[in-house]
Design an enzyme around this catalytic site. Structure first.
Site, PDB file in Angstrom:
ATOM      1  N   ALA A 137       0.856  -1.194   0.000  1.00 41.49           N
ATOM      2  CA  ALA A 137       0.000   0.000   0.000  1.00 41.49           C
ATOM      3  C   ALA A 137       0.890   1.242   0.000  1.00 41.49           C
ATOM      4  O   ALA A 137       0.785   2.120   0.852  1.00 41.49           O
ATOM      5  CB  ALA A 137      -0.960  -0.008   1.180  1.00 41.49           C
TER       6      ALA A 137
ATOM      7  N   HIS B 138       7.054   5.999   1.233  1.00 40.47           N
ATOM      8  CA  HIS B 138       7.878   4.817   0.950  1.00 40.47           C
ATOM      9  C   HIS B 138       8.907   5.104  -0.146  1.00 40.47           C
ATOM     10  O   HIS B 138      10.060   4.675  -0.054  1.00 40.47           O
ATOM     11  CB  HIS B 138       6.994   3.652   0.489  1.00 40.47           C
TER      12      HIS B 138
END
Length: 281
Positions: free
Chosen positions: A32, A37
């Protein structure tokens, strides 16, 4: 970008690279993915030659089975993001690959008293599950460096303690929180926020920023109490904790002269639990 489902395939890819002197970075995730990230991957490129990202929703760190069940798994989206970010390999093991049938999975290590504070008080056993899977990922990849986001500050502290416990030759790099333009910390959980929840969620970063802005002006106790007032008249928000803590122990800071001070908050916004923090010094 290579995709690996087994530890043996991953090692077959990495071993020749290590033998040639390449430095390996691991970016562990549960998928997700968002730009937070990707920022870890961008920073990893400054410290290593080969970037491996893992995507694994680890069952042992979920204290609520419903939370595990509803955790988002947009795998095609994630792989496209990683490919565009220049990731060299993705490790996507099954639960059976990481927790083989018949293996002794008994795990409990001393993570220090901080394990039981803040998130640890609300999610019993959570950090034992986190450190268990991170150790398994470290064993699979054997990275030189590993990247973790500051948003999960307590998690990073627990992983540091685990690395020290096993004396692992891995450098941990904590990467800054990436925020939306209005201040909300990026999180995979944000997709669960309704429009009203999304507006209410801004109180987390606003209360933390209040502490940053007034740290030199107000005593610690008053700072904390006034930050908690931000949550008093908001319907749909339940504050779990707001604390100004020592960043090494997560115990409440006793003096502004302490070298490592951080403000941390957790609140349930609608049906979604969010965490955030800001490092004061």
């Amino acid at each position: 970008m290579e995709i690996f489902k087994t530890k043996s395939a991953l090692k077959a890819f990495l071993n020749p690279l290590k033998a040639s002197g390449k430095k390996i970075a691991l970016v562990p995730t549960m998928g997700a993915l968002h730009n937070g990230h990707i920022s870890l991957i961008d920073l990893a490129k400054e410290s290593a030659d080969i970037i491996i990202c893992s995507i694994f929703v680890n069952p042992t760190q979920f204290t609520d089975p419903k939370d595990l069940e509803k955790y988002p798994r947009p795998i095609e989206h994630d792989l496209a993001m990683l490919n565009q970010a220049g990731c060299h390999g993705v490790f996507m093991p099954t639960v059976e690959e990481m927790y083989p049938q018949g293996a002794d999975e008994n795990w409990h290590i001393d993570l220090g008293n901080a394990e039981f504070l803040l998130e640890g008080a609300f999610r019993k056993g959570h950090y034992q599950g986190v450190t268990q899977i991170v150790k398994k990922l470290f064993d699979a990849v054997e990275p030189d460096v590993a990247m973790f986001g500051q948003k999960d500050f307590q998690q990073v502290l627990m992983i540091k303690n685990m690395v020290a416990y096993f004396n692992l030759p891995i450098i941990l790099i904590t990467c800054p929180i990436i925020r939306e333009e209005d201040g909300l910390a990026m999180s995979s959980r944000n997709i669960h926020l309704t429009a009203i929840d999304r507006e209410n969620s801004l109180v987390l970063s606003k209360s933390l920023q209040f502490v940053i802005n007034n740290f030199e002006k107000l005593p610690l106790t008053e700072l904390e109490n006034r930050a908690k007032l931000f949550y008093q008249n908001l319907s749909g928000i339940d504050l779990d904790y707001f604390t100004i803590a020592n960043g090494n122990t997560l115990e409440p800071a006793k003096s502004k002269n302490e070298l490592n001070i951080i403000a941390l908050v957790a609140a349930k916004v609608g049906s979604t639990r969010l965490i955030d923090n800001m490092i004061i010094r």
